[in-house]
Design an enzyme around this catalytic site. Sequence first.
Site, PDB file in Angstrom:
ATOM      1  N   GLU A 137       0.935  -1.099  -0.018  1.00  0.00           N
ATOM      2  CA  GLU A 137       0.034   0.034   0.111  1.00  0.00           C
ATOM      3  C   GLU A 137       0.770   1.290  -0.003  1.00  0.00           C
ATOM      4  O   GLU A 137       1.741   1.258   1.029  1.00  0.00           O
ATOM      5  CB  GLU A 137      -0.867   0.006   1.226  1.00  0.00           C
ATOM      6  CG  GLU A 137      -1.748  -1.247   1.189  1.00  0.00           C
ATOM      7  CD  GLU A 137      -2.772  -1.030   2.455  1.00  0.00           C
ATOM      8  OE1 GLU A 137      -2.843  -0.254   3.259  1.00  0.00           O
ATOM      9  OE2 GLU A 137      -3.759  -1.987   2.606  1.00  0.00           O
ATOM     10  N   HIS A 167      -7.870   1.421   1.494  1.00  0.00           N
ATOM     11  CA  HIS A 167      -7.721   1.286   2.912  1.00  0.00           C
ATOM     12  C   HIS A 167      -8.339   2.407   3.801  1.00  0.00           C
ATOM     13  O   HIS A 167      -7.777   2.767   4.548  1.00  0.00           O
ATOM     14  CB  HIS A 167      -6.197   0.935   3.375  1.00  0.00           C
ATOM     15  CG  HIS A 167      -6.087   0.251   4.623  1.00  0.00           C
ATOM     16  ND1 HIS A 167      -4.951  -0.435   4.954  1.00  0.00           N
ATOM     17  CD2 HIS A 167      -6.613   0.134   5.634  1.00  0.00           C
ATOM     18  CE1 HIS A 167      -4.973  -1.059   5.977  1.00  0.00           C
ATOM     19  NE2 HIS A 167      -6.111  -0.593   6.483  1.00  0.00           N
TER      20      HIS A 167
END
Length: 317
Positions: A262, A281
Amino acid sequence: MTDPTLLLTHRLRPDTASDLYAELDGHLPDGGLARARTPEEAFELLPGADGIITAGLSEEMLDAAKNLRWVQVLSAGVDRYDRDALEARDIALTNASGVHAEPIAEQVLWFLLTFERRLHVGVRQQSRGVWERFEGGELRGKTLGIIGVGAIGTRVAELSAGLGMTVIGTKRSVETAPAILDDCFPADDYREVLRRADYVVLACPLTDETEGLLGSEEFRLMPSDAVLVNIARGDVVDEAALIRALQNRLIRGAGLDVFSTEPLPPASPLWNLSNAVLTPHMAGSTPHKPGRWREIIVANYDALAAGTLDRMVNRIV
């Protein structure tokens, strides 16, 4: 007896630290709360801290915190913390389990409705200025499988059951399974849930046991029209195997809020797969987090002041 000092470290995002400091102000004794905005301030204040609220804990920070007895994190996941090191120093570690249950459960419901009603098809057609009719289904009567029925999984179960879904799941202690579940299996029997579910939600923590929990073999067990929703951690899934499963239609689709890397790299095939719906997220985001954090933190501060660390809320270590 001197009141304990609780330090908000520099590892917290500035806006998060500011909101939390304001929320805690007036709920702890005078002088009981401190904030470090920079690494220099943190290492100046760490030696006098009895507890810290942080979003990361380096070995250097731990060594500097000579009086540390408690580490509070603002996430449910604690996979980034050296629990063995904390246990060896008799330092309690507590998380924020339950704080994110409502927003994450609502986002899971959005993923379910998106795939069942094929809303992602409509959104993509709109972006191209295309009018093409398509058909949607109903969640009522479908089976939802939840891998890891904790606070988040329980709320997901409640919302999904309210729509008429059959809800099954896994839990380490089946005896403590919430009554809302239609059936519950031990954690090791998660493949039975995969086999039976139309929708599978991953809500388990990332541990040595759950890393890579779903791979090529597991995707072959799932019905070809099943949809995976991952709001746990990216590494609970073998991402390469998931991509292959989506490309080859071993499963119908995936709603993903978490990823192995990420931000998700621009070269990831997930960006362009028509049967993948991605969010960055953010499933746990909510304006109500500071107040919910405060309830946990104040209770744990009181336990620290009383010397009853065994009564702390959400204690992991």
